[in-house]
Enzyme design. Structure first.
Site, short mmCIF file in Angstrom:
data_model
loop_
_atom_site.label_atom_id
_atom_site.label_comp_id
_atom_site.label_asym_id
_atom_site.label_seq_id
_atom_site.Cartn_x
_atom_site.Cartn_y
_atom_site.Cartn_z
CE LYS A 89 -11.64 -29.89 3.68
NZ LYS A 89 -13.50 -30.37 3.91
CE1 TYR A 119 -14.45 -30.90 -2.11
CE2 TYR A 119 -13.79 -27.91 -2.24
CZ TYR A 119 -13.64 -29.65 -1.81
OH TYR A 119 -13.23 -29.89 0.13
CG ASN A 171 -14.76 -31.25 6.79
OD1 ASN A 171 -14.22 -31.60 6.54
ND2 ASN A 171 -15.57 -33.01 6.34
CG HIS A 222 -10.03 -33.03 -0.28
ND1 HIS A 222 -11.41 -33.05 -0.46
CD2 HIS A 222 -9.17 -32.47 -1.32
CE1 HIS A 222 -11.01 -33.23 -1.44
NE2 HIS A 222 -9.63 -33.38 -1.99
CD GLU A 253 -9.12 -34.08 -5.40
OE1 GLU A 253 -10.67 -33.88 -4.95
OE2 GLU A 253 -8.11 -34.24 -4.13
P1 IDP Z 1 -15.00 -35.89 1.73
O1 IDP Z 1 -14.75 -34.29 2.41
O2 IDP Z 1 -15.42 -36.35 2.57
O3 IDP Z 1 -14.37 -36.04 0.51
P2 IDP Z 1 -17.22 -35.06 -0.15
O4 IDP Z 1 -18.76 -35.04 -0.49
O5 IDP Z 1 -16.54 -34.64 -0.85
O6 IDP Z 1 -17.03 -34.55 1.46
O7 IDP Z 1 -17.21 -33.44 0.47
C1 IDP Z 1 -16.44 -32.15 0.51
C2 IDP Z 1 -16.92 -31.29 1.47
O8 IDP Z 1 -17.85 -30.19 1.85
C3 IDP Z 1 -17.22 -32.30 2.84
O9 IDP Z 1 -15.41 -32.71 3.28
C4 IDP Z 1 -17.80 -30.79 3.89
O10 IDP Z 1 -16.27 -29.91 4.43
C5 IDP Z 1 -18.17 -30.25 2.94
N1 IDP Z 1 -20.17 -31.06 2.56
C6 IDP Z 1 -19.59 -31.85 2.27
N2 IDP Z 1 -21.55 -32.17 2.93
C7 IDP Z 1 -21.88 -31.10 2.86
C8 IDP Z 1 -23.37 -30.83 3.45
O11 IDP Z 1 -24.01 -31.20 2.98
N3 IDP Z 1 -23.66 -29.46 4.52
C9 IDP Z 1 -22.31 -28.51 4.66
N4 IDP Z 1 -21.22 -29.09 4.03
C10 IDP Z 1 -20.93 -30.28 3.47
MG MG Z 2 -15.04 -35.94 -1.44
#
Ligand code: IDP
Ligand code: MG
Length: 198
Positions: free
Chosen positions: A11, A51, A153, A156, A167
Protein backbone atom coordinates in the site's frame (compact mmCIF):
# COMPACT_ATOMS: atom_id res chain seq x y z
CA UNK A 1 -1.24 -27.21 -5.03
CA UNK A 2 2.20 -25.71 -5.75
CA UNK A 3 0.54 -23.54 -8.41
CA UNK A 4 -1.71 -21.74 -5.90
CA UNK A 5 -1.57 -18.00 -6.51
CA UNK A 6 -2.20 -15.07 -4.21
CA UNK A 7 -2.49 -11.35 -4.77
CA UNK A 8 -0.58 -8.72 -2.79
CA UNK A 9 -0.50 -4.92 -2.80
CA UNK A 10 2.19 -2.94 -0.99
CA UNK A 11 0.00 0.00 0.00
CA UNK A 12 1.09 3.67 -0.36
CA UNK A 13 2.48 3.80 3.21
CA UNK A 14 4.64 0.72 2.47
CA UNK A 15 6.22 2.47 -0.52
CA UNK A 16 6.75 5.68 1.50
CA UNK A 17 8.38 3.68 4.32
CA UNK A 18 10.84 2.15 1.79
CA UNK A 19 9.65 -1.35 2.61
CA UNK A 20 9.34 -2.82 -0.90
CA UNK A 21 12.55 -4.83 -0.52
CA UNK A 22 11.67 -5.98 3.00
CA UNK A 23 8.28 -7.27 1.87
CA UNK A 24 9.58 -8.99 -1.26
CA UNK A 25 12.40 -10.57 0.77
CA UNK A 26 9.95 -12.18 3.20
CA UNK A 27 7.90 -13.78 0.43
CA UNK A 28 10.99 -14.85 -1.52
CA UNK A 29 12.81 -16.44 1.39
CA UNK A 30 9.92 -18.71 2.31
CA UNK A 31 10.02 -20.17 -1.20
CA UNK A 32 7.21 -18.39 -3.00
CA UNK A 33 7.69 -17.47 -6.67
CA UNK A 34 6.98 -13.94 -7.95
CA UNK A 35 4.93 -14.39 -11.14
CA UNK A 36 3.53 -10.87 -11.62
CA UNK A 37 4.78 -7.42 -10.59
CA UNK A 38 3.92 -3.82 -11.43
CA UNK A 39 3.70 -0.36 -9.92
CA UNK A 40 0.88 2.15 -10.32
CA UNK A 41 -1.26 4.79 -8.61
CA UNK A 42 -4.66 3.10 -8.26
CA UNK A 43 -7.82 4.90 -9.36
CA UNK A 44 -10.80 5.27 -7.02
CA UNK A 45 -12.78 3.02 -9.39
CA UNK A 46 -10.20 0.21 -9.11
CA UNK A 47 -10.15 0.44 -5.32
CA UNK A 48 -13.94 0.28 -5.18
CA UNK A 49 -14.01 -2.69 -7.58
CA UNK A 50 -11.27 -4.43 -5.59
CA UNK A 51 -13.06 -4.23 -2.26
CA UNK A 52 -16.50 -5.07 -3.64
CA UNK A 53 -15.43 -8.18 -5.60
CA UNK A 54 -16.76 -10.12 -2.61
CA UNK A 55 -20.37 -8.94 -2.23
CA UNK A 56 -20.17 -9.88 1.47
CA UNK A 57 -17.05 -7.78 2.21
CA UNK A 58 -18.93 -4.52 2.91
CA UNK A 59 -21.19 -6.21 5.46
CA UNK A 60 -18.33 -8.20 7.07
CA UNK A 61 -16.02 -5.19 7.42
CA UNK A 62 -18.97 -3.14 8.73
CA UNK A 63 -19.71 -5.76 11.38
CA UNK A 64 -16.03 -5.91 12.35
CA UNK A 65 -15.84 -2.14 12.59
CA UNK A 66 -19.04 -1.89 14.72
CA UNK A 67 -17.61 -4.57 17.00
CA UNK A 68 -14.46 -2.46 17.38
CA UNK A 69 -16.39 0.62 18.45
CA UNK A 70 -18.55 -1.36 20.89
CA UNK A 71 -15.55 -3.09 22.50
CA UNK A 72 -14.03 0.35 23.21
CA UNK A 73 -17.32 1.56 24.74
CA UNK A 74 -17.88 3.93 21.79
CA UNK A 75 -20.89 4.40 19.54
CA UNK A 76 -20.37 3.25 15.92
CA UNK A 77 -21.19 5.75 13.14
CA UNK A 78 -24.21 3.54 12.34
CA UNK A 79 -25.64 0.31 13.73
CA UNK A 80 -26.17 -0.82 10.12
CA UNK A 81 -23.14 -2.91 8.99
CA UNK A 82 -23.60 -1.80 5.35
CA UNK A 83 -23.53 1.90 6.25
CA UNK A 84 -20.48 1.40 8.49
CA UNK A 85 -18.85 -0.81 5.81
CA UNK A 86 -19.33 1.96 3.26
CA UNK A 87 -17.60 4.41 5.61
CA UNK A 88 -14.59 2.05 5.73
CA UNK A 89 -14.67 1.83 1.92
CA UNK A 90 -14.66 5.64 1.66
CA UNK A 91 -11.57 6.04 3.82
CA UNK A 92 -9.89 3.13 2.02
CA UNK A 93 -10.37 4.88 -1.33
CA UNK A 94 -8.50 7.89 0.04
CA UNK A 95 -5.74 5.72 1.53
CA UNK A 96 -5.19 3.47 -1.48
CA UNK A 97 -5.15 6.29 -4.07
CA UNK A 98 -2.81 8.55 -2.07
CA UNK A 99 0.33 7.42 -3.94
CA UNK A 100 2.04 4.62 -5.87
CA UNK A 101 1.52 1.01 -4.84
CA UNK A 102 3.29 -2.20 -5.84
CA UNK A 103 1.06 -4.96 -7.14
CA UNK A 104 2.25 -8.55 -7.03
CA UNK A 105 1.16 -12.08 -7.72
CA UNK A 106 2.98 -14.80 -5.73
CA UNK A 107 2.76 -18.52 -6.45
CA UNK A 108 3.50 -21.65 -4.44
CA UNK A 109 2.05 -24.28 -2.11
CA UNK A 110 -0.58 -22.72 0.17
CA UNK A 111 0.38 -19.28 -1.21
CA UNK A 112 -2.78 -17.62 0.15
CA UNK A 113 -2.44 -18.92 3.72
CA UNK A 114 1.34 -18.54 3.87
CA UNK A 115 1.21 -14.91 2.72
CA UNK A 116 -1.57 -14.03 5.19
CA UNK A 117 0.54 -15.58 7.96
CA UNK A 118 3.59 -13.52 6.99
CA UNK A 119 1.50 -10.33 6.62
CA UNK A 120 -0.27 -10.68 10.00
CA UNK A 121 -3.66 -9.54 11.31
CA UNK A 122 -5.42 -6.41 10.08
CA UNK A 123 -4.71 -4.20 13.11
CA UNK A 124 -0.97 -3.57 13.62
CA UNK A 125 -1.47 -3.10 17.38
CA UNK A 126 -2.49 -6.76 17.67
CA UNK A 127 -0.68 -8.30 14.65
CA UNK A 128 1.79 -10.94 15.81
CA UNK A 129 5.43 -9.95 16.32
CA UNK A 130 7.43 -11.30 13.39
CA UNK A 131 4.74 -10.47 10.83
CA UNK A 132 5.11 -7.53 8.44
CA UNK A 133 2.24 -5.60 10.03
CA UNK A 134 3.46 -6.54 13.51
CA UNK A 135 7.08 -5.56 12.88
CA UNK A 136 6.93 -2.40 10.78
CA UNK A 137 3.91 -0.31 11.73
CA UNK A 138 2.14 0.85 14.89
CA UNK A 139 -1.41 1.82 13.95
CA UNK A 140 -4.64 0.81 15.75
CA UNK A 141 -8.42 0.97 15.22
CA UNK A 142 -8.49 3.39 18.13
CA UNK A 143 -6.28 5.92 16.35
CA UNK A 144 -7.75 5.43 12.86
CA UNK A 145 -11.36 5.58 14.04
CA UNK A 146 -10.77 8.66 16.17
CA UNK A 147 -9.44 10.69 13.25
CA UNK A 148 -11.63 9.00 10.63
CA UNK A 149 -9.11 7.35 8.33
CA UNK A 150 -8.26 3.84 7.17
CA UNK A 151 -6.04 1.74 9.37
CA UNK A 152 -2.51 1.91 7.89
CA UNK A 153 -1.13 -1.57 7.67
CA UNK A 154 1.27 -1.53 4.71
CA UNK A 155 -0.05 -4.54 2.80
CA UNK A 156 -3.11 -6.07 1.21
CA UNK A 157 -3.14 -9.85 0.79
CA UNK A 158 -5.98 -12.04 -0.48
CA UNK A 159 -7.98 -13.81 2.23
CA UNK A 160 -8.96 -16.93 0.24
CA UNK A 161 -8.15 -18.71 -3.02
CA UNK A 162 -11.40 -17.43 -4.53
CA UNK A 163 -10.63 -13.85 -3.46
CA UNK A 164 -7.11 -14.23 -4.89
CA UNK A 165 -8.37 -15.42 -8.29
CA UNK A 166 -10.88 -12.56 -8.52
CA UNK A 167 -8.27 -9.97 -7.50
CA UNK A 168 -5.63 -11.32 -9.90
CA UNK A 169 -8.17 -11.14 -12.75
CA UNK A 170 -9.03 -7.57 -11.79
CA UNK A 171 -5.48 -6.19 -11.57
CA UNK A 172 -3.49 -8.28 -14.07
CA UNK A 173 -3.98 -9.12 -17.74
CA UNK A 174 -3.30 -12.85 -18.36
CA UNK A 175 -0.09 -12.11 -20.32
CA UNK A 176 1.32 -10.16 -17.35
CA UNK A 177 1.57 -13.38 -15.32
CA UNK A 178 4.68 -15.41 -16.12
CA UNK A 179 5.08 -19.17 -16.15
CA UNK A 180 8.64 -20.19 -15.35
CA UNK A 181 10.76 -22.59 -13.32
CA UNK A 182 12.82 -21.56 -10.29
CA UNK A 183 15.84 -23.69 -9.38
CA UNK A 184 14.59 -23.93 -5.79
CA UNK A 185 11.27 -25.47 -6.92
CA UNK A 186 13.11 -28.81 -7.16
CA UNK A 187 14.17 -28.68 -3.51
CA UNK A 188 10.75 -27.53 -2.31
CA UNK A 189 8.61 -29.95 -4.27
CA UNK A 190 10.55 -32.91 -5.77
CA UNK A 191 9.48 -36.22 -4.28
CA UNK A 192 12.94 -37.84 -4.26
CA UNK A 193 15.37 -34.87 -4.19
CA UNK A 194 17.33 -36.86 -6.76
CA UNK A 195 18.82 -33.80 -8.45
CA UNK A 196 21.27 -33.05 -5.61
CA UNK A 197 23.94 -35.76 -5.84
CA UNK A 198 26.28 -35.85 -8.83
P1 IDP B 1 -7.41 -7.27 5.63
O1 IDP B 1 -6.66 -6.21 4.83
O2 IDP B 1 -6.60 -7.71 6.82
O3 IDP B 1 -7.90 -8.42 4.79
P2 IDP B 1 -10.14 -6.23 5.65
O4 IDP B 1 -11.14 -6.49 6.73
O5 IDP B 1 -10.34 -6.91 4.34
O6 IDP B 1 -8.70 -6.55 6.26
O7 IDP B 1 -10.12 -4.65 5.45
C1 IDP B 1 -9.43 -4.07 4.36
C2 IDP B 1 -8.62 -2.87 4.82
O8 IDP B 1 -9.51 -1.85 5.28
C3 IDP B 1 -7.70 -3.15 6.01
O9 IDP B 1 -6.45 -3.69 5.63
C4 IDP B 1 -7.56 -1.77 6.61
O10 IDP B 1 -6.60 -0.98 5.92
C5 IDP B 1 -8.94 -1.16 6.38
N1 IDP B 1 -9.89 -1.32 7.49
C6 IDP B 1 -10.59 -2.45 7.82
N2 IDP B 1 -11.39 -2.25 8.86
C7 IDP B 1 -11.23 -0.95 9.23
C8 IDP B 1 -11.81 -0.12 10.28
O11 IDP B 1 -12.65 -0.53 11.06
N3 IDP B 1 -11.36 1.16 10.34
C9 IDP B 1 -10.44 1.67 9.46
N4 IDP B 1 -9.89 0.94 8.48
C10 IDP B 1 -10.26 -0.35 8.36
MG1 MG C 1 -9.40 -8.46 3.29
Amino acid sequence: MQKEKTFVIIKPDGIQRSLIGEVVKRFERIGLKLVGLKMQIPTIEMVEKHYTLDPEWLRKVGEKSIQGYVSKGQTPPSADPLVTGNKVLDVLKKYMTSGPVVIMCWQGAHAVGIVRKIVGGTEPLTSDVGTIRGDFVLDSYQISDTVGRAIRNLIHASGSVEEANNEINLWFRPEELLNYRLIQDAILYDVNLDSILE
